[in-house]
Structures are given as C-alpha cells and as structure tokens.
Design a protein around this motif. Sequence first.
Motif, PDB file in Angstrom:
ATOM      1  N   ARG A 308       0.783  -1.092  -0.178  1.00  0.00           N
ATOM      2  CA  ARG A 308       0.004  -0.046  -0.002  1.00  0.00           C
ATOM      3  C   ARG A 308       0.752   1.191  -0.082  1.00  0.00           C
ATOM      4  O   ARG A 308       1.681   1.480   1.026  1.00  0.00           O
ATOM      5  CB  ARG A 308      -0.968  -0.056   1.270  1.00  0.00           C
ATOM      6  CG  ARG A 308      -1.957  -1.027   1.291  1.00  0.00           C
ATOM      7  CD  ARG A 308      -3.182  -0.697   2.107  1.00  0.00           C
ATOM      8  NE  ARG A 308      -4.078  -1.550   1.994  1.00  0.00           N
ATOM      9  CZ  ARG A 308      -5.435  -1.157   2.484  1.00  0.00           C
ATOM     10  NH1 ARG A 308      -5.719  -0.131   3.001  1.00  0.00           N
ATOM     11  NH2 ARG A 308      -6.482  -2.014   2.101  1.00  0.00           N
ATOM     12  N   LEU A 309       0.757   2.012  -1.013  1.00  0.00           N
ATOM     13  CA  LEU A 309       1.575   3.347  -1.179  1.00  0.00           C
ATOM     14  C   LEU A 309       0.703   4.296  -0.423  1.00  0.00           C
ATOM     15  O   LEU A 309       1.216   5.305   0.140  1.00  0.00           O
ATOM     16  CB  LEU A 309       1.764   3.536  -2.662  1.00  0.00           C
ATOM     17  CG  LEU A 309       2.636   2.512  -3.321  1.00  0.00           C
ATOM     18  CD1 LEU A 309       2.759   3.055  -5.135  1.00  0.00           C
ATOM     19  CD2 LEU A 309       4.178   2.194  -2.896  1.00  0.00           C
ATOM     20  N   GLY A 515       2.142   7.744   3.326  1.00  0.00           N
ATOM     21  CA  GLY A 515       0.854   7.595   2.818  1.00  0.00           C
ATOM     22  C   GLY A 515      -0.440   7.439   3.637  1.00  0.00           C
ATOM     23  O   GLY A 515      -1.594   6.950   3.224  1.00  0.00           O
ATOM     24  N   ARG A 516      -0.259   8.367   4.787  1.00  0.00           N
ATOM     25  CA  ARG A 516      -1.693   8.357   5.666  1.00  0.00           C
ATOM     26  C   ARG A 516      -1.586   9.706   5.977  1.00  0.00           C
ATOM     27  O   ARG A 516      -0.791  10.565   5.967  1.00  0.00           O
ATOM     28  CB  ARG A 516      -1.372   7.399   6.780  1.00  0.00           C
ATOM     29  CG  ARG A 516      -1.149   5.970   6.520  1.00  0.00           C
ATOM     30  CD  ARG A 516      -0.640   5.132   7.786  1.00  0.00           C
ATOM     31  NE  ARG A 516      -0.544   3.959   7.524  1.00  0.00           N
ATOM     32  CZ  ARG A 516       0.420   3.035   8.381  1.00  0.00           C
ATOM     33  NH1 ARG A 516       0.775   3.398   9.440  1.00  0.00           N
ATOM     34  NH2 ARG A 516       0.409   1.752   7.924  1.00  0.00           N
ATOM     35  N   PRO A 565       9.765   5.688   6.216  1.00  0.00           N
ATOM     36  CA  PRO A 565       9.906   4.305   6.120  1.00  0.00           C
ATOM     37  C   PRO A 565       9.419   4.119   4.703  1.00  0.00           C
ATOM     38  O   PRO A 565       8.727   4.690   4.084  1.00  0.00           O
ATOM     39  CB  PRO A 565       9.250   3.473   6.943  1.00  0.00           C
ATOM     40  CG  PRO A 565       8.182   4.328   7.391  1.00  0.00           C
ATOM     41  CD  PRO A 565       8.777   6.025   7.292  1.00  0.00           C
ATOM     42  N   ALA A 566      10.136   3.182   3.803  1.00  0.00           N
ATOM     43  CA  ALA A 566       9.547   2.598   2.495  1.00  0.00           C
ATOM     44  C   ALA A 566       8.121   2.027   2.731  1.00  0.00           C
ATOM     45  O   ALA A 566       7.685   1.406   3.768  1.00  0.00           O
ATOM     46  CB  ALA A 566      10.573   1.391   1.861  1.00  0.00           C
ATOM     47  N   PRO A 567       7.333   2.056   1.717  1.00  0.00           N
ATOM     48  CA  PRO A 567       6.171   1.545   1.990  1.00  0.00           C
ATOM     49  C   PRO A 567       5.911   0.004   2.530  1.00  0.00           C
ATOM     50  O   PRO A 567       5.017  -0.303   3.335  1.00  0.00           O
ATOM     51  CB  PRO A 567       5.508   1.792   0.477  1.00  0.00           C
ATOM     52  CG  PRO A 567       6.511   2.839  -0.117  1.00  0.00           C
ATOM     53  CD  PRO A 567       7.588   2.774   0.377  1.00  0.00           C
ATOM     54  N   ALA A 575       3.938   5.377  12.098  1.00  0.00           N
ATOM     55  CA  ALA A 575       5.205   5.036  10.979  1.00  0.00           C
ATOM     56  C   ALA A 575       5.989   6.367  11.109  1.00  0.00           C
ATOM     57  O   ALA A 575       7.072   6.495  10.783  1.00  0.00           O
ATOM     58  CB  ALA A 575       4.505   5.319   9.476  1.00  0.00           C
ATOM     59  N   PHE A 576       5.619   7.434  12.082  1.00  0.00           N
ATOM     60  CA  PHE A 576       6.457   8.485  12.398  1.00  0.00           C
ATOM     61  C   PHE A 576       7.373   8.340  13.776  1.00  0.00           C
ATOM     62  O   PHE A 576       8.251   9.294  14.188  1.00  0.00           O
ATOM     63  CB  PHE A 576       5.806   9.957  12.664  1.00  0.00           C
ATOM     64  CG  PHE A 576       6.554  10.955  12.777  1.00  0.00           C
ATOM     65  CD1 PHE A 576       7.572  11.422  11.698  1.00  0.00           C
ATOM     66  CD2 PHE A 576       6.573  12.104  13.794  1.00  0.00           C
ATOM     67  CE1 PHE A 576       8.122  12.613  12.181  1.00  0.00           C
ATOM     68  CE2 PHE A 576       7.160  12.968  14.023  1.00  0.00           C
ATOM     69  CZ  PHE A 576       8.064  13.423  12.958  1.00  0.00           C
ATOM     70  N   ALA A 577       7.153   7.214  14.374  1.00  0.00           N
ATOM     71  CA  ALA A 577       7.462   6.914  15.774  1.00  0.00           C
ATOM     72  C   ALA A 577       9.315   7.090  15.733  1.00  0.00           C
ATOM     73  O   ALA A 577       9.643   7.566  16.839  1.00  0.00           O
ATOM     74  CB  ALA A 577       7.108   5.564  16.121  1.00  0.00           C
ATOM     75  N   ALA A 578       9.813   6.637  14.692  1.00  0.00           N
ATOM     76  CA  ALA A 578      11.219   6.542  14.803  1.00  0.00           C
ATOM     77  C   ALA A 578      11.888   7.844  14.761  1.00  0.00           C
ATOM     78  O   ALA A 578      13.131   8.033  14.955  1.00  0.00           O
ATOM     79  CB  ALA A 578      11.733   5.567  13.486  1.00  0.00           C
TER      80      ALA A 578
END
Length: 611
Positions: A308-309, A515-516, A565-567, A575-578
């Motif tokens: 999922r992109l 992507g979100r 991160p890559a999709p 996804a932003f945690a890092a």
Amino acid sequence: MRRIRWNTPLVTALTGLGLITLLGIVAPFLAEEEATALSGAARAHASSEHWLGTDALGRDVLARTLVATRLTLEMTLAATAIAAVTGILLGAGVWVSGRRVRELGLRLIDVMISYPALILALVIATVLGTGPTASVLAIGLGGAPAFARLTANMAASVAQRDFVTQARLMGVPPYRVLVRHLLPNVAGPLLVLLSVAFANVLVALSGLSFLGVGVQTPDYDWGSLLNSGLASLHTNPAEAIGPAVAITVTGVLAGFVGDGLAAALDPRAGRAKVAAARPVVTAPSHRAPGEALVTVDGLAVVLPDGTRLVDDVSFHVMPGEIVGLVGESGSGKSLTAMSVARLLPEGLAAHAAELTLDDLDLAAPGTDPKRLATEIGVVFQDPSSSFNPALRMSGQLSETLRVHQGVRGAEADRRAIEALERVRIKEPARVMKQYPHELSGGMRQRAMIASALLPGPRLIVADEPTTALDVTVQAEVLDVLKDINRRRGTSVLLISHDIGVVGTVCHRIVVMYAGRVVEELSAADLRAGRVRHPYTRALLAASPRLRDTGTGDRAPLATIPGRPPAPAARPSGCAFAARCPVVLDTICATERPRLIDDVACHAVRQEVQAE
C-alpha cells in the motif's frame, strides 16, 4: 505547417535525389532503344561511342544503367514504405493499446528483431518466389522490425509524458493519440532511420537481383546489371562500376536527406529567441458534508504485490475551497491527487469506500471520459513536459473544447486567448502561434493553468505546480490559482511539499506522512502555529524564517532527523515513531494511531485525556 529550416546537407541531398528521380522518369523515353538494341560489339571497352562499354549482347551499359533507375527506385520506395508503415504502426500502436496487447506486441517485436533482416528477407523471398513483387515484399517485411523496435522504444517515454496522460483523460481516441501526440514526437529519429532504411533496402534489393532471386530477365535493375558486369570485371570494369556507383551515390544522398530533415523539422533545434516571462505586478472526517464537491473516503493505492503506497486516506473538498495536501516526498500526496483525477501510473490500483466528484463516481471503471475531461482540470508539476513539443500552443490549449464541447476554429482560439489573458500572459495571440519551447517555464505553467480552465472545470488538481519554478514565478503562479478560485469559485486540490506555501494559499490543509493522513487543520490555525501532530510541528520548524520574532536574531533552520519508511517496511505502529521527539515507548511501536478529532497521534490523545 511547421517551417522547414533549410540546411546545406538537406538541400544538397534533395537536389541530388531529385536529379536521380528525374533521370529515372525520362531515361526510359530517351535511352530505351539504345539500352535494348543488340550489336556485334559484345563486351566492348569504354569509348566515346559507349561510355561504359557494352554487355555480352552488345547493348550500351550506360543506357541500361540509366533506364534501370526507374525500376530500382520504384522497388526501393515500395519496400521502404512497407517496412516503415508496418514497423511504425506496430511499434507505436502497442503504446495506445491495452496492457495485454502491449505486452504481446513488445514480445513479438523482440522475437522479430532477433533475426537478421537480410536472413528474414531471404526466407520470405524463398517462400514467395522470384521477381520484383516478391523481392519488394521480402525486403519490406524484413526491414519492419527495425522500425518497430525504434518506434516502440521512443514511444515508451513519450507515452508517459503529461500531455499524453492528459489527452487520455480527455477521452481522445487511441488513433488520435497515436497521430497527434506519439508520432510527431518520434518523427526526427524515424526520419533518420527512414533514410538509412532506404539505403539498406536499395542495397538489399540489388543484392537479391545480383544473386538471381530478384528481378528476372527481360526486366533489369542495378543489381542485375551488377551481376552481368561481374563476368567482365577484369576485361571491362566499367560495366560493373556504372551500377555500383549508382547504388552508392543514391544511398549516400538518402542518408543526407534523413539527417537534414531531422534537423529541419525539430521545433527545438532552431533556438532562435525564447520568449522570457515578464513579471506580473501584482480529522479528515470519514463523514464528509453532504454538499462536499469531492469526497475521498478510505482511499488506498496498491502495487500489484499488495504493497500500500497510500493507506486509508480520507478528506473532502467543498465547492469554492482550496485544500492543500502537504508532506515530504514519498508521503503519497501526488498519488492521492492523481487518484482523484484518475491518472494513476499503470500498474497501480486505487480502492476506496467512496471516491466521488459530486455525483460522478471516480472509482467506477466506466466513468464518463467527457465529464472527467471537462469537470477536472489538471496542472502538472513540470511545465517542460506539460505540452507536446511538436505542436503549436493553439491546438493544444483548445483540444478539450474541440474534442468534448464541439467548439472549433476561431471560436476555440478566441476562448483560448481569453484563458491566457485570465492567467496574465501578455500578448496571448502571439503565444498561441508559438511552440512550447519558445515560452519560459513560468509562461508554460500559466498556459497549463489556462488549458485546465478552458472547459470550465469544477475542480483543479494542481500537482506541485511551482516545484520547477524560481521563487518570483512561484508567487505569480500561486497568485493566479488564488485569483481563479476567488473569481470563478473553482475548487482547487493543491499538492505541495512546502507547508509555508499551502498556509498562504489554502483554506484547509491535510498533512500526510508515509501514505497516511496525520492531521487536518485550517490555514488560520497553521499560520498561527496551532498545530498538534509532532510531524506538522516539525514541518513548520523546518520552514525558513528570516528572523526570530522574539529576539530579532536569525533563527536556525530546524531539520527532521531520519527518513520516512519505505512503503513495504512501514511499522505496525506509528510510521513517524522513529523520528518523533514525543514518542511513547509502548503504544507508538505497536498500535497504529487512528485519526480522531483531525489528528492521528497517541501522544496528542494522551495530552487531551490528561486535560
């Protein structure tokens, strides 16, 4: 009609070929009797009476060489035409066909090109038999794969250009895409190949006649004359030299014609004066309001392998509203916008619970192309690829009017000129007569906006329209978009990686990451700094400021550590945690935050609950 820029090689070669063609026309009338008359002077040496001597039956070799010009040229032209038409239609046709037909066609071209052209021609000649007709078909079909491969390779890049994509959006039929957009942009290299093919076909046909499987007695061409002269090569070389020189000179002149035409017809080669642009003075809710113009609910853009992109994106655009999609490169904002415009790259699939423009279902496979072309205007990010470089601006600007609204001729030009005036292009009548390369980047982008406006769309999708422009021109283009929205009430979906830009242009902003959607807020809140998601705060901090408002000192430019991160490698949690400065060790790594009250962040939710 495009003006031809004459050059020395072209003039010289055309003059030479014209003389040879003229010779081929008149020679049978002037020298036919001498070419066929028998005499007792067999194999006579070159003399004042017979400049190239005579053959075994005492016929004048020079006269026969001149008379053979007509048949040789007719066969060469016919075989070249067969090779070119067959190959070009196959090579370009696959790119206006469906994916399965294209894959099959490309594999067929690969198989055809793997066999040497002359071997393929000999096989065809063996099947068809001897004679001029069989030779022409054999050499013509044998040369088609070279045209097909070159055309397919060049059409592959042109088929992905924005102006072809837009033509498909407007519902232009495949044959018109082929004739109007693909072929004109690959014409230069094809002309060069055409000249080379003419020379190669000439040699190949002469070779077949030389081997005895081409032209048969009593007919004769340069190849058969060359075969006849071979027997007396040591006693009377002039008999063989005559047709050999004719073949060589004609082939060389054909090569010069191709090179000259390629330079003469290339609209970018004349680099006269390029007109310079003159400065102009001047959460998301899954339940969209009922009066929303655009509704996107649960949109996912997926690769064939299931990656999922874009993942579960929801937002809406109200009538007369400018909504900005903002985020770093790779955040999925352009894919989201192109899903709305139904212009996703091939191989990607869009799925959504709802994807509509008013009552038009944008997710349905049979969506009316006329409504798509007239109700959605698209402004692409690269003005240099927005227009077909082989066509003047007038025809391209008014294409939607002609194709879908039946407006033609002077009326279409009048409306196009008015559209250019609305986007603040000076001397629009002159611009209509120019090619895209004669405009500056800012003028091309404004012309692209004018083209999108012409059919009267309800929504304009602007995909990073200022990325390729300098700062001054960026401001002008954005001002044009705002003016269009204010005067015409046209809704705009603006994609940008610059959060400062969307803050000054848009009414609402949708922030995307990996992507979100991570936050939705009003432009007023963004300008005031009332943002909640850590990623949105980081984007604001990374926006350049001349001075710190508190101390007057220059403010350091903040950066966001790490990369998205890559999709295929997105974590199961946030996804932003890092990269997040307020990450929660447990929940952020394991649970994906949902969009609640216009923000998707576990830390923000904890703060709200604590209050």
